[in-house]
Design an enzyme around this catalytic site. Structure first.
Site, short mmCIF file in Angstrom:
data_model
loop_
_atom_site.label_atom_id
_atom_site.label_comp_id
_atom_site.label_asym_id
_atom_site.label_seq_id
_atom_site.Cartn_x
_atom_site.Cartn_y
_atom_site.Cartn_z
N SER A 157 0.85 -1.20 0.00
CA SER A 157 0.00 0.00 0.00
C SER A 157 0.87 1.24 0.00
O SER A 157 1.95 1.25 0.61
CB SER A 157 -0.89 0.00 1.25
OG SER A 157 -1.54 1.24 1.38
N TYR A 170 -0.84 -0.82 10.13
CA TYR A 170 -1.12 -1.17 8.73
C TYR A 170 0.06 -0.81 7.83
O TYR A 170 0.49 -1.61 6.99
CB TYR A 170 -2.39 -0.43 8.31
CG TYR A 170 -2.85 -0.67 6.90
CD1 TYR A 170 -3.57 -1.82 6.56
CD2 TYR A 170 -2.62 0.28 5.90
CE1 TYR A 170 -4.02 -2.02 5.27
CE2 TYR A 170 -3.07 0.09 4.61
CZ TYR A 170 -3.77 -1.05 4.30
OH TYR A 170 -4.22 -1.24 3.01
N LYS A 174 2.41 -3.17 5.56
CA LYS A 174 2.45 -3.02 4.11
C LYS A 174 3.87 -2.74 3.61
O LYS A 174 4.26 -3.20 2.53
CB LYS A 174 1.49 -1.92 3.67
CG LYS A 174 0.01 -2.27 3.88
CD LYS A 174 -0.35 -3.57 3.17
CE LYS A 174 -1.84 -3.70 2.92
NZ LYS A 174 -2.18 -5.02 2.32
N1 LIG Z 1 -8.86 -0.15 -1.32
C1 LIG Z 1 -7.70 0.49 -1.36
O1 LIG Z 1 -7.61 1.67 -1.81
C2 LIG Z 1 -6.46 -0.16 -0.86
C3 LIG Z 1 -5.28 0.60 -0.80
C4 LIG Z 1 -4.10 -0.02 -0.41
C5 LIG Z 1 -4.10 -1.37 -0.09
N2 LIG Z 1 -5.28 -2.08 -0.13
C6 LIG Z 1 -5.22 -3.49 0.22
O2 LIG Z 1 -5.92 -4.23 -0.76
C7 LIG Z 1 -6.42 -5.43 -0.16
C8 LIG Z 1 -7.91 -5.55 -0.45
O3 LIG Z 1 -8.60 -4.52 0.23
P1 LIG Z 1 -10.04 -3.98 -0.19
O4 LIG Z 1 -9.92 -2.51 -0.28
O5 LIG Z 1 -10.57 -4.75 -1.35
O6 LIG Z 1 -10.87 -4.27 1.15
P2 LIG Z 1 -12.00 -5.38 1.49
O7 LIG Z 1 -12.28 -5.25 2.93
O8 LIG Z 1 -13.12 -5.24 0.53
O9 LIG Z 1 -11.27 -6.75 1.15
C9 LIG Z 1 -10.45 -7.46 2.04
C10 LIG Z 1 -10.94 -8.89 2.07
O10 LIG Z 1 -10.04 -9.68 2.84
C11 LIG Z 1 -10.82 -10.61 3.59
N3 LIG Z 1 -10.06 -11.06 4.76
C12 LIG Z 1 -9.71 -10.32 5.85
N4 LIG Z 1 -9.05 -11.08 6.73
C13 LIG Z 1 -8.95 -12.33 6.21
C14 LIG Z 1 -8.36 -13.54 6.62
N5 LIG Z 1 -7.72 -13.63 7.81
N6 LIG Z 1 -8.45 -14.63 5.82
C15 LIG Z 1 -9.09 -14.56 4.64
N7 LIG Z 1 -9.69 -13.43 4.19
C16 LIG Z 1 -9.62 -12.33 4.95
C17 LIG Z 1 -12.08 -9.83 3.97
O11 LIG Z 1 -13.14 -10.69 4.32
C18 LIG Z 1 -12.32 -9.00 2.70
O12 LIG Z 1 -13.23 -9.62 1.82
C19 LIG Z 1 -6.08 -5.34 1.33
O13 LIG Z 1 -4.89 -6.03 1.57
C20 LIG Z 1 -5.88 -3.85 1.53
O14 LIG Z 1 -5.07 -3.59 2.64
C21 LIG Z 1 -6.45 -1.50 -0.50
#
Ligand SMILES: NC(=O)c1ccc[n+]([C@@H]2O[C@H](COP(=O)([O-])OP(=O)(O)OC[C@H]3O[C@@H](n4cnc5c(N)ncnc54)[C@H](O)[C@@H]3O)[C@@H](O)[C@H]2O)c1
Length: 297
Positions: A157, A170, A174
């Site tokens: 991230s 976090y 990351k």
């Molecule tokens: N959305 C953004 O702008 C953004 C930015 C930087 C990084 N990220 C990263 O991208 C990834 C996806 O995030 P997102 O935005 O789609 O959020 P989200 O909450 O929609 O998706 C995360 C998913 O991970 C699952 N999860 C959590 N803990 C788990 C576990 N122990 N075992 C299995 N599944 C598990 C959740 O149920 C969820 O469906 C994450 O790693 C997040 O940190 C997202």
């Protein structure tokens, strides 16, 4: 013809958000997919079999092949079952996308040790566990004389590689994943495995409630669709990305960019010989170096 025809992929945390888009796009491009999701809340509480099953249904409805897995990515045995499920269901594993994640934002002075541990566990241990099992599988194949053209794609991230206040847990996780990608790439190349990380930006349940400069904006909503991230991940998952490993790629509908990591900045080959001499040597070097740049909007 899809760019991932014949490949078998696992996407963790694929029950919603970015992971769902990645699983659907991989399937549309010809991959058979293990859709993993524990089905908890953004903060990692609870569990449900619903989200993973729902995404499998969507893939099957589009004519693709997928199976659901609801193991916790940070459970070592559970991660082993997930890797074995790909092999049992589809005969092989080519791609592991570690995407599962949670958030427990808090200013450092108020952060509890539980908030720290929960976030570090899901992101770092939750990447290590499946990667460890997948790497063992690819090493065994390689030893047996079977060539791999395998991919690991971790999810870092900008919050970690550039820094964002309120997210020491976090962001540290990351940034750790970006380092993990570089080191694992160096270790696993000999087995035909590349390891890269992405730093995505997308509008999901994780980001929709952000405030201040990071609040979702109507004029950039289309560029924050998770599909943009899924496009890049699907290419990284395919055979054409073979020569690239140990890289971190920023991806959204606003930009695609290679994030360049730690490198030696201003230095001296005459290090100070006593504490009293440090200021004269180090302060000018600190002044000449790029200052840390926090994450901007
Ligand atoms: N959305 C953004 O702008 C953004 C930015 C930087 C990084 N990220 C990263 O991208 C990834 C996806 O995030 P997102 O935005 O789609 O959020 P989200 O909450 O929609 O998706 C995360 C998913 O991970 C699952 N999860 C959590 N803990 C788990 C576990 N122990 N075992 C299995 N599944 C598990 C959740 O149920 C969820 O469906 C994450 O790693 C997040 O940190 C997202």
């Amino acid at each position: 013809m899809g760019i991932c025809d014949g490949r078998v992929a696992i996407v963790t945390g694929a029950g919603g958000g970015i992971g769902r888009a990645e699983a659907l796009t991989l399937a549309q491009e010809g991959a058979r997919v293990v859709v993993n999701d524990l089905g908890g809340s953004v903060s990692g509480d609870g569990a449900s079999t619903g989200p993973a099953a729902q995404v499998v249904e969507e893939i099957v409805a589009l004519g693709g092949e997928a199976v659901a897995n609801t193991d916790d990515v940070a459970d070592f045995d559970g991660a082993g079952r997930m890797v074995q499920q790909a092999i049992d269901a589809f005969g092989r594993l080519d791609v592991l996308v570690c995407n599962a994640g949670i958030l427990r934002d808090r200013m450092l002075v108020n952060m509890t040790v539980e908030e720290w541990d929960a976030v570090i566990r899901v992101h770092l241990r939750g990447a290590f566990c499946p990667v460890r099992h997948a790497a063992a599988y690819w090493r065994e194949r390689s030893k047996a004389g079977d060539a791999n053209d395998a991919r690991i794609i971790l999810t870092s991230s900008t919050s970690g590689i550039y820094g964002n206040p309120g997210q020491t847990n976090y962001g540290a996780a990351k940034a750790g994943l970006a380092a993990f990608a570089i080191i694992a790439a160096a270790e696993l190349g000999r087995y035909g495995v590349t390891v890269n990380a992405i730093a995505p930006s997308a509008l999901t349940r994780m980001t929709e409630s952000l405030g201040g400069p990071f609040a979702p904006r109507e004029d950039t909503k289309a560029q924050m669709d998770p599909q943009w991230v899924a496009n890049v991940v699907t290419w990284l998952a395919g055979p054409d990305s073979r020569e690239w490993s140990g890289r971190v790629v920023e991806t959204s509908g606003l930009r695609v960019a290679v994030a360049q990591g730690w490198h030696r900045g201003p230095g001296s080959e005459s290090p100070p010989a006593s504490p009293a001499e440090v200021g004269a040597v180090l302060a000018p070097l600190l002044g000449a170096a790029d200052p840390p740049r926090l994450l901007g909007p």
